[in-house]
Write an enzyme that holds these catalytic residues in place. Structure first.
Site, PDB file in Angstrom:
ATOM      1  N   LYS A 175       0.860  -1.184   0.000  1.00  0.00           N
ATOM      2  CA  LYS A 175       0.000   0.000   0.000  1.00  0.00           C
ATOM      3  C   LYS A 175       0.898   1.238   0.000  1.00  0.00           C
ATOM      4  O   LYS A 175       1.451   1.627   1.023  1.00  0.00           O
ATOM      5  CB  LYS A 175      -0.918   0.028   1.228  1.00  0.00           C
ATOM      6  CG  LYS A 175      -1.967   1.126   1.075  1.00  0.00           C
ATOM      7  CD  LYS A 175      -2.279   1.812   2.376  1.00  0.00           C
ATOM      8  CE  LYS A 175      -1.898   3.210   2.586  1.00  0.00           C
ATOM      9  NZ  LYS A 175      -1.874   4.199   1.585  1.00  0.00           N
ATOM     10  N   GLU A 250       9.686   1.718  10.633  1.00  0.00           N
ATOM     11  CA  GLU A 250      10.721   2.720  10.339  1.00  0.00           C
ATOM     12  C   GLU A 250      10.037   4.066  10.453  1.00  0.00           C
ATOM     13  O   GLU A 250       9.236   4.435   9.584  1.00  0.00           O
ATOM     14  CB  GLU A 250      11.272   2.533   8.924  1.00  0.00           C
ATOM     15  CG  GLU A 250      11.944   1.202   8.681  1.00  0.00           C
ATOM     16  CD  GLU A 250      13.287   1.064   9.367  1.00  0.00           C
ATOM     17  OE1 GLU A 250      13.749   2.031  10.006  1.00  0.00           O
ATOM     18  OE2 GLU A 250      13.859  -0.026   9.272  1.00  0.00           O
ATOM     19  N   LEU A 251      10.335   4.793  11.525  1.00  0.00           N
ATOM     20  CA  LEU A 251       9.554   6.000  11.811  1.00  0.00           C
ATOM     21  C   LEU A 251      10.410   7.254  11.667  1.00  0.00           C
ATOM     22  O   LEU A 251      11.317   7.303  10.863  1.00  0.00           O
ATOM     23  CB  LEU A 251       8.923   5.857  13.196  1.00  0.00           C
ATOM     24  CG  LEU A 251       8.167   4.533  13.400  1.00  0.00           C
ATOM     25  CD1 LEU A 251       7.673   4.406  14.819  1.00  0.00           C
ATOM     26  CD2 LEU A 251       7.013   4.412  12.414  1.00  0.00           C
ATOM     27  N   CYS A 284      13.659  10.988   6.670  1.00  0.00           N
ATOM     28  CA  CYS A 284      13.585  10.590   8.075  1.00  0.00           C
ATOM     29  C   CYS A 284      14.922  10.788   8.769  1.00  0.00           C
ATOM     30  O   CYS A 284      14.980  10.934   9.970  1.00  0.00           O
ATOM     31  CB  CYS A 284      13.151   9.142   8.155  1.00  0.00           C
ATOM     32  SG  CYS A 284      14.080   8.085   7.058  1.00  0.00           S
ATOM     33  N   GLU A 385       9.807  16.284  15.001  1.00  0.00           N
ATOM     34  CA  GLU A 385      10.220  16.170  13.602  1.00  0.00           C
ATOM     35  C   GLU A 385       9.443  17.156  12.733  1.00  0.00           C
ATOM     36  O   GLU A 385       8.220  17.160  12.734  1.00  0.00           O
ATOM     37  CB  GLU A 385       9.957  14.741  13.116  1.00  0.00           C
ATOM     38  CG  GLU A 385      10.505  14.498  11.732  1.00  0.00           C
ATOM     39  CD  GLU A 385      10.173  13.110  11.199  1.00  0.00           C
ATOM     40  OE1 GLU A 385       9.010  12.682  11.315  1.00  0.00           O
ATOM     41  OE2 GLU A 385      11.089  12.460  10.676  1.00  0.00           O
TER      42      GLU A 385
END
Ligand code: NAD
Length: 492
Positions: A175, A250-251, A284, A385
């Site tokens: 997705k 994975e942020l 990121c 962030e």
């Protein structure tokens, strides 16, 4: 206008909702494509196809070497179409053609590398402490994988998931981000051309709640590999936990880029600029907190601002452009909001500080490269962030204080250390709590080297040999080679 359909079980199919949504070009702000708006019914079809291939379809019958050969072919086809795929990504996410072209040229390596690993997944013979038994392990695919990706590097981040998953023998429902779905739908047809059986990789497009969540909730999906924001990551993790699913996350990050007085200043200035302004700060691993040792602070800041001011903004399709637009309108508003927050918190604005109104930026979503000095690590601009071209500069006295500031944040994804002292480089790389430490460089990644987060930047690893283990589960097989049955009521 191009219409992009889902790709399920080897065919392009209309969305069962009959609905479509628009994909915008961030440089012009105009709609350039329409994307199928998926729902749980589409997810169901895709998962069923993937599950059939995993359990009894032709994919399940292939040898690991045969899987590797197909993955190699796929890599060649991506290399052939790299330019076309890169252009689609630029149209969708507004990142520089120079960067996306380089990324797409590099993406085949994930399929070559993990294709090469496919037939090197070995179990072990266990030297048991019990006589009369033979015990060995098998590494089996974990199941159907739901891969959910963000908008900043669509096909590269998909490769980080799809390549190790296929090498392990899994099948996939991908997705992509609703902001950048088109490239995945062009890419996925290469699977058929490479000779993959239908249903091995499926793409269902749409929004997080309508497609992402049903994928996370589907009982036949046994692993979710997610890249995106921490807010969504938390929700994905909590939902998957209810079915004890494997999850890879994975942020985000708030990565420290630390420059010591003994560093090669010119290299470090380049590294600091590239750390935060490359990709318009939408990575990121952006080096969004620049930690400068007191004695070089003023000179460094002067050189950094002078270099950042030379950045050419404009059309991302032009090879000369150095800073492109922000990918999405909500992201554009979010970045401008953080610039206001930093101003209100008392950070000192050295350059930029708002929308870019240069003529070459047209009506695109451009933010001026922005630098704040005098930042205190407790400020929101140092803790949260931004995901945009906004740099916070923080002073430090010595190594201990640099470590303390670097680690005083919820995240732990990337970090940079600039020094000519090898001992200090080693000490810093031991003490920094982050999945990656770059010394005298920044932003280098490879399919061969493990990538992932400490703390709230995520869990699990992508890339390198660590990645394939994320898609395998171990089975222990016991064979009686002569042990007596003994008392059936007592464990052996
Ligand atoms: P996002 O969390 O908004 O979306 C990521 C994906 O999750 C999209 O495909 C989205 O549709 C889907 N999603 C949204 N809600 C969902 C739900 N309820 N259930 C399931 N799926 C859902 O993130 P984004 O804005 O696309 O990407 C930016 C973020 O990604 C940043 O925080 C950035 O740091 C992070 N990122 C991390 C890495 C990494 O490797 N650590 C790489 C790139 C980006």
């Amino acid at each position: 206008m191009t219409k992009y359909l889902h790709y399920i079980d080897g065919k392009y199919v209309e969305p069962s909702s009959g609905k479509w949504f628009d994909s915008f070009n961030p440089f012009t702000g105009e709609v350039w494509a329409q994307i199928a708006q998926g729902n749980a019914e589409d997810v169901e079809r895709a998962v069923q196809a993937a599950h059939r291939e995993l359990t009894k379809g032709p994919w399940s019958q292939l040898t690991p070497s045969q899987r590797g050969v197909l993955m190699h072919k796929l890599g060649d086809l991506i290399a052939r179409d790299a330019k076309k795929l890169a252009e689609i990504e630029v149209r969708d996410n507004g990142k520089l053609i120079a960067e996306m072209q380089a990324q797409l040229n590099y993406v085949p390596n994930w399929y070559y590398y993990f294709g090469g690993l496919a037939d090197k997944i070995q179990g072990a013979v266990i030297p048991l402490d019990k006589k009369g038994y033979f015990n060995f392990t098998r590494n089996e695919p974990v199941g159907v994988v739901g891969a959910i990706t963000p908008w900043n590097s669509p096909l590269m981040l998909a490769a980080w998931k799809v390549a190790p998953a296929l090498a392990a023998g899994c099948t996939v429902v991908l997705k992509p981000s609703e902001f950048t779905s088109a490239s995945a739908l062009e890419f996925v047809k290469l699977f058929e051309e490479a000779g993959f059986p239908p249903g091995v990789v499926n793409v269902v497009t749409g929004f997080g709640k309508e497609v992402g969540m049903p994928l996370v909730e589907h009982p036949l999906v046994r692993k979710i590999s997610f890249t995106g924001s921490e807010v969504t990551g938390r929700l994905v993790n909590e939902t998957a936990a209810r079915q004890f699913k494997r999850v890879g996350l994975e942020l985000g990050g708030k990565s420290p880029n630390i420059v010591f007085a003994d560093a090669k200043i010119e290299d470090a200035v380049n590294g600091a600029v590239s750390g935060i302004f490359a990709a318009t700060g939408q990575t990121c691993i952006a080096g969004s907190r620049l930690l400068l040792q007191e004695s070089i602070h003023d000179e460094f800041v002067e050189r950094l601002v002078a270099l950042a001011k030379t950045a050419r903004m404009g059309n991302p399709m032009s090879m000369d452009t150095q800073v492109g637009p922000v990918t999405t309108q909500p992201q554009y508003q979010k970045i401008l909001g953080y610039i206001d927050i930093a101003k209100n918190e008392g950070a000192k604005l050295l350059m930029g500080g708002g929308k870019a109104t240069r003529p070459e930026c047209g009506s695109g979503w451009f933010v001026e490269p922005t630098v704040f000095a005098g930042v205190n690590n407790k400020m929101r601009i140092a803790q949260e962030e931004v995901f945009g071209p906004v740099l916070s500069i923080i002073k430090f006295k010595d190594e201990d204080e640099a470590v303390q500031i670097a680690n005083d944040v919820r995240f732990g994804l990337g970090s940079g250390v600039w020094t000519n002292d090898i001992g200090r480089a080693i000490r810093m790389s031991e003490k920094i709590q982050a999945g990656t430490v770059w010394v005298n460089t920044y932003r280098a990644v490879s399919y061969m080297s493990p990538f992932g987060g400490y703390k709230e930047s995520g869990m699990g690893r992508e890339n390198g040999q660590d990645a394939i283990r994320e898609y395998l589960q171990t089975k222990s097989v016991w064979i009686n080679s002569g042990a007596a049955t003994g008392n059936p009521f007592v464990m052996r």
